[in-house]
Design an enzyme around this catalytic site. Sequence first.
Site, PDB file in Angstrom:
ATOM      1  N   GLU A 122       0.077  -0.815   5.802  1.00 53.96           N
ATOM      2  CA  GLU A 122       1.198  -0.272   6.559  1.00 53.96           C
ATOM      3  C   GLU A 122       1.075   1.228   6.763  1.00 53.96           C
ATOM      4  O   GLU A 122       1.323   1.743   7.848  1.00 53.96           O
ATOM      5  CB  GLU A 122       2.529  -0.597   5.854  1.00 53.96           C
ATOM      6  CG  GLU A 122       3.758  -0.439   6.756  1.00 53.96           C
ATOM      7  CD  GLU A 122       4.284   0.982   6.839  1.00 53.96           C
ATOM      8  OE1 GLU A 122       5.032   1.267   7.795  1.00 53.96           O
ATOM      9  OE2 GLU A 122       3.956   1.814   5.969  1.00 53.96           O
ATOM     10  N   GLU A 123       0.647   1.931   5.720  1.00 54.12           N
ATOM     11  CA  GLU A 123       0.544   3.391   5.817  1.00 54.12           C
ATOM     12  C   GLU A 123      -0.653   3.813   6.667  1.00 54.12           C
ATOM     13  O   GLU A 123      -0.886   5.004   6.881  1.00 54.12           O
ATOM     14  CB  GLU A 123       0.437   4.011   4.406  1.00 54.12           C
ATOM     15  CG  GLU A 123       1.593   3.680   3.474  1.00 54.12           C
ATOM     16  CD  GLU A 123       2.935   4.296   3.885  1.00 54.12           C
ATOM     17  OE1 GLU A 123       2.996   4.950   4.946  1.00 54.12           O
ATOM     18  OE2 GLU A 123       3.917   4.099   3.152  1.00 54.12           O
ATOM     19  N   ASP A 163       0.859  -1.191   0.000  1.00 50.75           N
ATOM     20  CA  ASP A 163       0.000   0.000   0.000  1.00 50.75           C
ATOM     21  C   ASP A 163       0.889   1.232   0.000  1.00 50.75           C
ATOM     22  O   ASP A 163       2.088   1.151   0.296  1.00 50.75           O
ATOM     23  CB  ASP A 163      -0.939   0.008   1.208  1.00 50.75           C
ATOM     24  CG  ASP A 163      -0.188   0.043   2.533  1.00 50.75           C
ATOM     25  OD1 ASP A 163       0.790  -0.719   2.659  1.00 50.75           O
ATOM     26  OD2 ASP A 163      -0.572   0.819   3.419  1.00 50.75           O
ATOM     27  N   ARG A 204       9.807  10.334  22.044  1.00 49.47           N
ATOM     28  CA  ARG A 204      10.528   9.259  21.361  1.00 49.47           C
ATOM     29  C   ARG A 204      11.414   8.561  22.385  1.00 49.47           C
ATOM     30  O   ARG A 204      12.173   9.219  23.100  1.00 49.47           O
ATOM     31  CB  ARG A 204      11.387   9.844  20.233  1.00 49.47           C
ATOM     32  CG  ARG A 204      10.578  10.505  19.146  1.00 49.47           C
ATOM     33  CD  ARG A 204       9.900   9.479  18.261  1.00 49.47           C
ATOM     34  NE  ARG A 204       8.810  10.054  17.507  1.00 49.47           N
ATOM     35  CZ  ARG A 204       8.134   9.389  16.576  1.00 49.47           C
ATOM     36  NH1 ARG A 204       8.436   8.122  16.298  1.00 49.47           N
ATOM     37  NH2 ARG A 204       7.148   9.963  15.945  1.00 49.47           N
ATOM     38  N   ASP A 243      12.214  -1.616   4.176  1.00 51.66           N
ATOM     39  CA  ASP A 243      11.196  -0.548   4.145  1.00 51.66           C
ATOM     40  C   ASP A 243      11.736   0.700   4.831  1.00 51.66           C
ATOM     41  O   ASP A 243      11.035   1.370   5.558  1.00 51.66           O
ATOM     42  CB  ASP A 243       9.910  -1.043   4.835  1.00 51.66           C
ATOM     43  CG  ASP A 243       8.771  -0.039   4.722  1.00 51.66           C
ATOM     44  OD1 ASP A 243       8.803   0.786   3.790  1.00 51.66           O
ATOM     45  OD2 ASP A 243       7.860  -0.083   5.564  1.00 51.66           O
ATOM     46  N   HIS A 253     -18.209  32.668  24.640  1.00 44.37           N
ATOM     47  CA  HIS A 253     -17.800  33.872  23.924  1.00 44.37           C
ATOM     48  C   HIS A 253     -16.819  34.651  24.804  1.00 44.37           C
ATOM     49  O   HIS A 253     -17.115  34.932  25.961  1.00 44.37           O
ATOM     50  CB  HIS A 253     -19.042  34.702  23.614  1.00 44.37           C
ATOM     51  CG  HIS A 253     -18.782  35.830  22.679  1.00 44.37           C
ATOM     52  ND1 HIS A 253     -18.186  36.994  23.075  1.00 44.37           N
ATOM     53  CD2 HIS A 253     -19.041  35.970  21.354  1.00 44.37           C
ATOM     54  CE1 HIS A 253     -18.085  37.809  22.041  1.00 44.37           C
ATOM     55  NE2 HIS A 253     -18.592  37.211  20.970  1.00 44.37           N
TER      56      HIS A 253
HETATM   57 ZN   LIG Z   1       7.048   1.988   4.035  1.00 45.81          ZN
HETATM   58 ZN   LIG Z   2       5.534   4.837   4.161  1.00 46.40          ZN
END
Ligand SMILES: [Zn+2]
Ligand SMILES: [Zn+2]
Lengths: 481, 481
Positions: free
Chosen positions: A173-174, A106, A350, A202, A235
Amino acid sequence: MSTDSKISKLFSTIDDLKPSFIDRLSKAVSIKSVSGDETLRPEVFKMATFLKDELIKLDATDVQLKDLGIQPPPVSISNLPLPPIVLAKFGNDPQKKTLLIYGHADVQPAQIEDGWNSDPFTLVVDEENDKLIGRGSTDDKGPVMGWLNVIEAHKKLGIALPVNLICCFEGMEESGSLGLDQLIKDEAKGYFKNTNDVCISDNYWLGTKKPVLTYGLRGCNYYQIIVKGPGADLHSGIFGGCIAEPMTDLIQIMSTLVDNKGNILIPGIKEMVAPVTETEEKLYEEIEFDVDELNAASGSKTSLFSSKKDILMHRWRYPSLSLHGIEGAFSGSGAKTVIPSKVIGKFSIRTVPNIDSNKLTKLVIEFVNRKFKELNSLNECKCELIHDGDYWVSDPFNKSFRAASKATKKVWGVEPDFTREGGSIPITLTFENELKSNVLLLPMGKGDDGAHSINEKLNISNYIQGTKTLCAYLHYYGESE
Amino acid sequence: MSTDSKISKLFSTIDDLKPSFIDRLSKAVSIKSVSGDETLRPEVFKMATFLKDELIKLDATDVQLKDLGIQPPPVSISNLPLPPIVLAKFGNDPQKKTLLIYGHADVQPAQIEDGWNSDPFTLVVDEENDKLIGRGSTDDKGPVMGWLNVIEAHKKLGIALPVNLICCFEGMEESGSLGLDQLIKDEAKGYFKNTNDVCISDNYWLGTKKPVLTYGLRGCNYYQIIVKGPGADLHSGIFGGCIAEPMTDLIQIMSTLVDNKGNILIPGIKEMVAPVTETEEKLYEEIEFDVDELNAASGSKTSLFSSKKDILMHRWRYPSLSLHGIEGAFSGSGAKTVIPSKVIGKFSIRTVPNIDSNKLTKLVIEFVNRKFKELNSLNECKCELIHDGDYWVSDPFNKSFRAASKATKKVWGVEPDFTREGGSIPITLTFENELKSNVLLLPMGKGDDGAHSINEKLNISNYIQGTKTLCAYLHYYGESE
Ligand SMILES: [Zn+2]
Ligand SMILES: [Zn+2]
Ligand SMILES: [Zn+2]
Ligand SMILES: [Zn+2]
């Protein structure tokens, strides 16, 4: 026939097959398998069928399209089926090692209006500039086709594959690899039984000149801070100055998490970070990279460090905290005089060895609670973890890495740099943990390929040399002790 | 006939005409004149025609639909015409004062799905609960119909209006009164010539029990802080920890503007605020209001003050600073690991006498620039004013206010509270400045009418007594010296 003469023949066949390999990638790119666009889901299915047909043509056995059921919410189209995971095997020789290869078919969304110089789903073969341009060329259709190319070269020459191969190609995957974790768990003692090692292609070279092997990834713990007060948005003319505004509290708290030099201000985190060893320190020295590459990649001169080592260490082996945004506040253009009633600040940390994810979350939540208490506010505040994914570090001198290193030297004439990445590929850890095997990240493309950007490309040389690298890796890995 | 006996007859006629007055409002509410919904623009035009027809039936002269041209960008529908402003006159007697009355016939969006108990565009007449329920009932179709009702009562009885009336009814109030400013300037010496005073009925009682007259409004200066760094949004895995993130800088700066008790931290602003006088102090004491009303309105217990006077002073006569949101940052639900390349923080300051708008802007920009400089950041920062609207304060003891006060006493049996509002009605100042006349804000509805909310209502008693108040006001104002 010796390994070296096999590899020689295979390399020469790979060169011969270049036009048909490019044609294979061209066909793959023409399928608009954007997993994040629900209306294009049939194309992701089409991509799975394309892979299945290719694998069968190459004499794969036990080819399966693993149904993953319906996509869980949030979805716009109800009863949207997840694309299947394509499984296939080549060989089943108990004398050989078994390697699982993973990739995804994908791609990220792409429209010519985004600024592409050509139709993103028509592969442009630009021999003059050594480029194959199109969505998915480098991420991750190129590497997946690379594996098929290697198998085709063996078939054409009648050379047996030096290892048993198990293919696992996904289509989400995305979009968070939905369903893959569970499948790996389910098939650990089934389809994936006997896996010795895993190879994932990848990711990318660090720069554009030197091939790399990747042995580490940072993890990511994502948090939100919810501050709520009024029953509805108010408001600011009527209520401004009279009530405790949630945004004011949230901004105060968010300002205490990190300073603008990137230092995390939450106590106790630094202390968990593994000390730098001499061996590690040496690895940085040899890596080809400098601050100009960082600036080119960010499109600015905003690097916090000037030395190669500082930059790479802060990308790879130190934690970082980024403030991503605020949900519930005004986010449009122009001027809206709203006092948002409930605002949700988002940030992530991270993580790196040896940060314990649970301990980190405890430190973060305690810190935010303490800061909120200090504000003595009339609003309510809650800090919580949205998701976490652990860091991953492998031994860059294990069997699989040594084979990949030798293959790289053979093809590119240089020792690869050993790199880590700042981002995470969560599935890496799942493979490692569930299959009790080592994972190697063996990239094909260059650092400037623009994986998720416009005009994504894979150099023709990287496609062909990358195919050779995968091929040599299989043989060196197969013969390793 | 004495003024009092005229008023008596008129009041009794207003009572008699109640069914037809409700019918008039019902017709007005049934027109979906939502100015913010471009697809409903024909309905806003229909509303203008409805007003024109009503005015002509009531013997208005010189009725005009003033064309304002095409709506300026941003618009979705190109060449979208602005709705016309309805102008009309009643009387032209040089012996009489000339009063300009302003109101708006456009409304906020409303859909039953938002949570309405009935169709928002079908007026529900709930005699039992004394309510007229429907979009625009109180904001601002009720008050506009109120003026028509007053004229009808005079016509029915053959009693001459005590003043010359100029009607100015617009159709874009809920969308920034586009075109009105210019029209007022253009007609100051034309259609609006000879205007002595202006009466606006487009606000509300402070609470639900006591009528009010409004003599002040806060102004609003709206600012944005733009921080930009990288050339495009970046992935926090790859860049987190290595580059200067614009969000971190922006959050640091935003956290220095206001504390969570509502204190503005920018030096020099407090010093411009007019001191509280004894006369003003006394006005607060008599006003009917308490902290429970603020909490009920905000739907929370987040009031920064417990005393009536503190709350009202911070709403009306002290400046406030609200942080509205951030453009360019992640604002959706879920978790996105983006480092936004350019973020725009939005905040506004409500202004009061004697804050000079230009001086305020200078203070704000200098402060933000200084704070950014202290950060020693690699990013770029710019602070700018998006728009400003000045505060307005009138003399609550002038001719027009005295007449309105007397009218209120006559109808409701109590002296009105003299209030200000925390929000702004920018057109008030334009009328005052361009026509060199005093403006009176004479509200019809109650504080709990829910002007921009679901189930907007106007009490039947407020509609009828409000019509009487407008009527008596005209006579007391007409005979005033
Ligand atoms: Zn990838
Ligand atoms: Zn990617
Ligand atoms: Zn209004
Ligand atoms: Zn309104």
